[in-house]
Scaffold this motif. Structure first.
Motif, PDB file in Angstrom:
ATOM      1  N   GLN A  40       2.977   2.427  -4.291  1.00 21.01           N
ATOM      2  CA  GLN A  40       3.203   1.367  -3.298  1.00 21.01           C
ATOM      3  C   GLN A  40       1.782   0.950  -2.761  1.00 21.01           C
ATOM      4  N   GLU A  41       0.972   1.990  -2.749  1.00 24.52           N
ATOM      5  CA  GLU A  41      -0.336   1.686  -1.975  1.00 24.52           C
ATOM      6  C   GLU A  41      -1.145   0.843  -3.245  1.00 24.52           C
ATOM      7  N   GLU A  42      -0.961   1.122  -4.444  1.00 25.04           N
ATOM      8  CA  GLU A  42      -1.541   0.371  -5.498  1.00 25.04           C
ATOM      9  C   GLU A  42      -1.025  -0.911  -5.571  1.00 25.04           C
ATOM     10  N   ARG A  43       0.291  -1.177  -5.321  1.00 23.79           N
ATOM     11  CA  ARG A  43       0.775  -2.466  -5.402  1.00 23.79           C
ATOM     12  C   ARG A  43       0.251  -3.364  -4.211  1.00 23.79           C
ATOM     13  N   ARG A  44       0.288  -2.611  -3.059  1.00 25.99           N
ATOM     14  CA  ARG A  44      -0.264  -3.347  -1.837  1.00 25.99           C
ATOM     15  C   ARG A  44      -1.635  -3.737  -2.133  1.00 25.99           C
ATOM     16  N   ARG A  45      -2.908  -2.925  -2.646  1.00 24.45           N
ATOM     17  CA  ARG A  45      -3.867  -3.276  -2.905  1.00 24.45           C
ATOM     18  C   ARG A  45      -4.229  -4.446  -4.068  1.00 24.45           C
ATOM     19  N   VAL A  46      -3.217  -4.439  -4.989  1.00 26.64           N
ATOM     20  CA  VAL A  46      -3.371  -5.587  -5.977  1.00 26.64           C
ATOM     21  C   VAL A  46      -2.914  -6.734  -5.504  1.00 26.64           C
ATOM     22  N   PHE A  47      -1.715  -6.909  -4.776  1.00 26.14           N
ATOM     23  CA  PHE A  47      -0.928  -8.081  -4.410  1.00 26.14           C
ATOM     24  C   PHE A  47      -1.362  -8.537  -3.210  1.00 26.14           C
ATOM     25  N   GLY A  48      -2.252  -7.743  -2.246  1.00 26.68           N
ATOM     26  CA  GLY A  48      -2.856  -8.235  -0.958  1.00 26.68           C
ATOM     27  C   GLY A  48      -2.081  -8.973  -0.092  1.00 26.68           C
ATOM     28  N   LYS A  49      -2.252 -10.380   0.342  1.00 28.45           N
ATOM     29  CA  LYS A  49      -1.453 -10.810   1.200  1.00 28.45           C
ATOM     30  C   LYS A  49       0.051 -11.123   0.761  1.00 28.45           C
ATOM     31  N   SER A  50       0.125 -11.363  -0.578  1.00 28.44           N
ATOM     32  CA  SER A  50       1.475 -11.557  -0.903  1.00 28.44           C
ATOM     33  C   SER A  50       2.607 -10.451  -0.881  1.00 28.44           C
ATOM     34  N   TYR A  51       1.921  -9.029  -0.709  1.00 27.13           N
ATOM     35  CA  TYR A  51       2.750  -8.141  -0.450  1.00 27.13           C
ATOM     36  C   TYR A  51       3.432  -7.773   0.978  1.00 27.13           C
ATOM     37  N   SER A  52       4.752  -7.621   0.946  1.00 27.81           N
ATOM     38  CA  SER A  52       5.142  -7.669   2.342  1.00 27.81           C
ATOM     39  C   SER A  52       4.493  -6.767   3.379  1.00 27.81           C
ATOM     40  N   ARG A  53       4.465  -6.986   4.730  1.00 27.42           N
ATOM     41  CA  ARG A  53       3.564  -5.904   5.630  1.00 27.42           C
ATOM     42  C   ARG A  53       4.732  -5.614   6.451  1.00 27.42           C
TER      43      ARG A  53
END
Length: 404
Positions: A295-308
């Motif tokens: 999940q941390e890797e997905r958040r880094r790769v997707f940036g702002k498009s990853y739901s916060r």
């Protein structure tokens, strides 16, 4: 004055703007006071109540006090509006719903509303009966209709419970002398024997689901017997990887409100015993740590498009969005059918967990605490039929006693 087709008339319902509870705050001697304007016996009255809150720094709390006071008088006024011999039963139930809504769980209210709108309201609208005209046979007609559609007796029991509660309220308010639902025979509850996976079947399922989006929800339900709402409500902050514990203290559920399916999250669980801290099973801990890293890797790769919005939740999809309850159940069934596995409900993973614990000789009391049942009898009633180890012990004991 309102007249219904059956000739009954009453004039107890006021216009909404007339019945509205009004209120505001004022200050006296440095203390907030709430004043409300309401109807009683057809006359507009006022009541002033001290909040006992100092003015400085307490405006938000004072506003909350005022709103709670208004709701209290609104409930009282709604029930006063029901007085009169001519009120239709369906209208009474509609008003009764408004009064109980703040007092019961959101999901419970949603299920009540669904029962009312789907069968109760259409049935009694067709009969066009006043509250005072309801007889046991009118209620029995509804139950017979439900059973004729192929529904099980448990369905009738749900309807019986809600109708009986509404009529009990009418008796308490002295609108009717007795509860006609008490004279209707409540059908016997049919026992649901759940299908579940044995140890070998669960192992196959977990291996095949390893790359599936809901692998972790499946894993958590299989190992811990968690309810669907508890699985989706698990948060990273509730896991202690140093003390090796996982705490169940939050849920994500869904409810149908006014025809719309609403997903909501809250800290209120089914019962007090649903709040529990469980030890982290080493294999589950390893899988959760892998998920956290992913999940941390997905958040880094997707940036702002990853739901916060759901960063603290464990069970989210590849974009960080929370899994919806219906998606979990529907996808689970689809997965089983796709891979030719025995089809069970997602909730049946909970039963499978209990059956495996029983097979390993874990006492029923310990299983109750693991599953978060409110009392021992609930666990015993559900799983006594699969507690074969206890039967073996009984057989061994009686054999020793008699052969000796």
């Amino acid at each position: 004055m309102v007249t219904y087709p059956n000739g009954l008339a009453y004039g107890v319902f006021r216009r909404k703007e007339d019945a509205m509870i009004k209120g505001n705050l004022y200050e006296r001697n440095g203390i907030y006071y709430a004043v409300i304007s309401y109807y009683e016996d057809g006359k507009r009255k006022q009541k002033s109540v001290s909040t006992k809150l100092p003015v400085k720094g307490n405006k938000r709390k004072a506003i909350e006090f005022l709103e709670n006071l208004k709701q209290e008088y609104e409930k009282k006024e709604q029930m006063e509006n029901l007085e009169g011999d001519g009120i239709l039963f369906v209208d009474f139930m509609g008003e009764w719903f408004k009064t109980i809504r703040p007092t019961i769980e959101r999901a419970t209210y949603g299920s009540y509303e669904q029962l009312y709108k789907s069968r109760i309201k259409p049935h009694f609208e067709k009969l066009n009966l006043a509250l005072s005209e309801i007889k046991p046979q009118h209620i029995q007609m509804l139950y017979d209709e439900i059973l004729s559609e192929g529904c099980v007796t448990n369905t009738v029991i749900h309807y019986h419970a809600i109708i009986r509660k509404a009529l009990a309220c009418a008796v308490k308010m002295q609108l009717i002398p007795s509860n006609p639902a008490d004279l209707v025979t409540r059908p016997k509850k049919n026992r649901y024997i759940a299908k579940y996976y044995m140890k070998e079947e669960t192992a196959v399922l977990l291996e095949m689901a390893r790359d599936d989006p809901i692998y972790i929800p499946i894993l958590l339900a299989a190992y811990y017997g968690l309810r669907r709402s508890e699985v989706l409500g698990l948060r990273w902050s509730a896991g202690d990887f140093e003390k090796k514990t996982l705490t169940v203290n939050h849920k994500v559920a869904q409810v149908r409100e006014e025809g719309k399916l609403i997903v909501y999250a809250e800290d209120k669980l089914k019962t007090k015993t649903s709040y529990r801290t469980l030890p982290l099973v080493p294999f589950v801990e390893g899988e959760l740590l892998k998920l956290k890293q992913w999940q941390e890797e997905r958040r880094r790769v997707f940036g702002k498009s990853y739901s916060r919005e759901y960063l603290d939740y464990i069970c989210v999809n590849g974009q960080g969005e929370l899994f919806k309850p219906n998606y979990i159940s529907g996808h689970f069934r689809w997965f089983l059918e796709k891979h030719g596995l025995k089809v069970i409900r997602y909730h049946d993973l909970r039963h499978g967990c209990a059956s495996m614990l029983l097979a390993e000789g874990v006492p029923m009391k310990a299983i109750q605490e693991w599953l978060g049942h409110s009392n021992f009898s609930t666990t015993a009633d559900i799983y006594s039929h699969i507690d074969f180890s206890a039967k073996l012990q009984s057989a061994e004991a009686i054999g020793k006693a008699l052969s000796g």
